[in-house]
Design an enzyme around this catalytic site. Structure first.
Site: not given
Ligand code: 8YV
Length: 318
Positions: A236, A265, A283
């Protein structure tokens, strides 16, 4: 029989998952609504389930407008954008796609690190923009840095941290890690503080949950990493003090960074975008067909379980 009502906060990119969602539920796509808050005020009471992304999560204020909610299915593994304590108190299951994205995120971490220390993106631009023909002498691009054998400091030895360690071990990298505590089932060297880990590493790879670790990579840590050190972040953005990182990159206080995630972001500080020391992604660590299909199936399973009155297997709160 009326279908359960699902409020979807983030797009899902696998058509068959969207088809199944549409077949089983009445899906309200919040991200496409002209006036989401007004819609929520009018229809929130009827919503049975929320589907959201890891980075998006769900605001507490929105949860409070969904009194009939039976599950928050996070299409991701990070749940730092959901108030888990509040959901626990409401006995509301919050599910994540545990284990689905481990390999892809670890792959991208290694890819970013190799790209950063071998200047792969600089080299790509050099060839692509026709500069090689203009400057054919071998020294036109500075020599790079070897990845194999680099001392790797892994921050957060969960699923992803361990998968990064497995890959790095194959490159002959000595590995150390820090976490809230040493782990009995991890053979690598535990370093209690991030500062000491940075001091003894050629590269720090951030794989930690961000629930209570905001800004842990700050000027002091970057200084300890030093002018030959690299930072990789596939976790993150807010684990890093981005202003400190931009300053360190600009001043050459660290050698480079490979970043998939950012504080705000899709906004990325100009200093990080303009530097040849950085390799940047939008991301994308879990963004493969294979992983997103597996994640989507887990979301479907979690919804089905919760709406059948069962405890979802991937619930973190119930
Ligand atoms: C995804 C993420 O981009 O798993 C996570 O916490 O940040 C990423 O895998 C996102 O959740 C896609 O919806």
């Amino acid at each position: 029989m009326t279908k359960p009502q699902v409020l979807q906060l983030n797009p899902i990119l696998i058509p068959s998952v969207n088809d199944q969602l549409a077949a089983l539920y009445t899906v309200h796509r919040y991200f496409e609504m002209a006036d989401g808050p007004a819609w929520l005020a009018a229809h929130g009471a009827a919503i049975d389930a929320v589907v959201t992304g890891g980075h998006t999560g769900i605001a507490r204020a929105m949860l409070e407008q969904l009194p009939a909610l039976k599950v928050v299915a996070v299409n991701g593994v990070g749940t730092d954008a959901v108030d888990l304590a509040y959901c626990r108190a409401r006995t509301l299951p919050v599910t994540a796609t545990l284990g689905a994205l481990t390999e892809d995120v670890a792959d991208l971490a290694i890819g970013l690190l190799i790209a950063a220390c071998r200047n792969i993106c600089t080299g790509d631009r050099f060839v692509r923009e026709g500069q090689w023909e203009q400057f054919p002498q071998p020294g036109a691009i500075p020599l790079a840095r070897r990845f194999s054998g680099m001392r790797l400091g892994i921050v957060g030895m969960g699923r992803v941290g361990r998968a990064v360690a497995t890959r790095a071990a194959a490159f002959g990298c000595p590995i150390a890690y820090t976490d809230l505590r040493a782990m009995d089932d991890v053979a690598h060297r535990f370093v209690p503080t991030l500062l000491d880990l940075a001091r003894g590493s050629d590269a720090l790879v951030l794989c930690a949950a961000a629930d209570s670790a905001e800004g842990i990579v700050n000027a002091a840590v970057l200084d300890a990493l030093g002018p030959r050190g690299y930072l990789v972040n596939v976790a993150r953005g807010r684990l890093v003090n981005e202003a400190d990182l931009a300053a360190a990159i600009g001043a050459g206080q660290i050698a480079g960074a490979g970043l998939d995630v950012f504080v705000d972001e899709p906004r990325v500080p100009l200093a990080l975008r303009q530097s040849e020391r950085t390799v940047l992604q939008a991301h994308r660590a879990s963004a493969t067909w294979e992983t997103r299909a597996a994640m989507g199936q887990m979301v479907l399973d979690s919804l089905a379980q919760a709406l059948a009155g069962e405890r979802p297997a991937m619930s973190l709160t119930t």
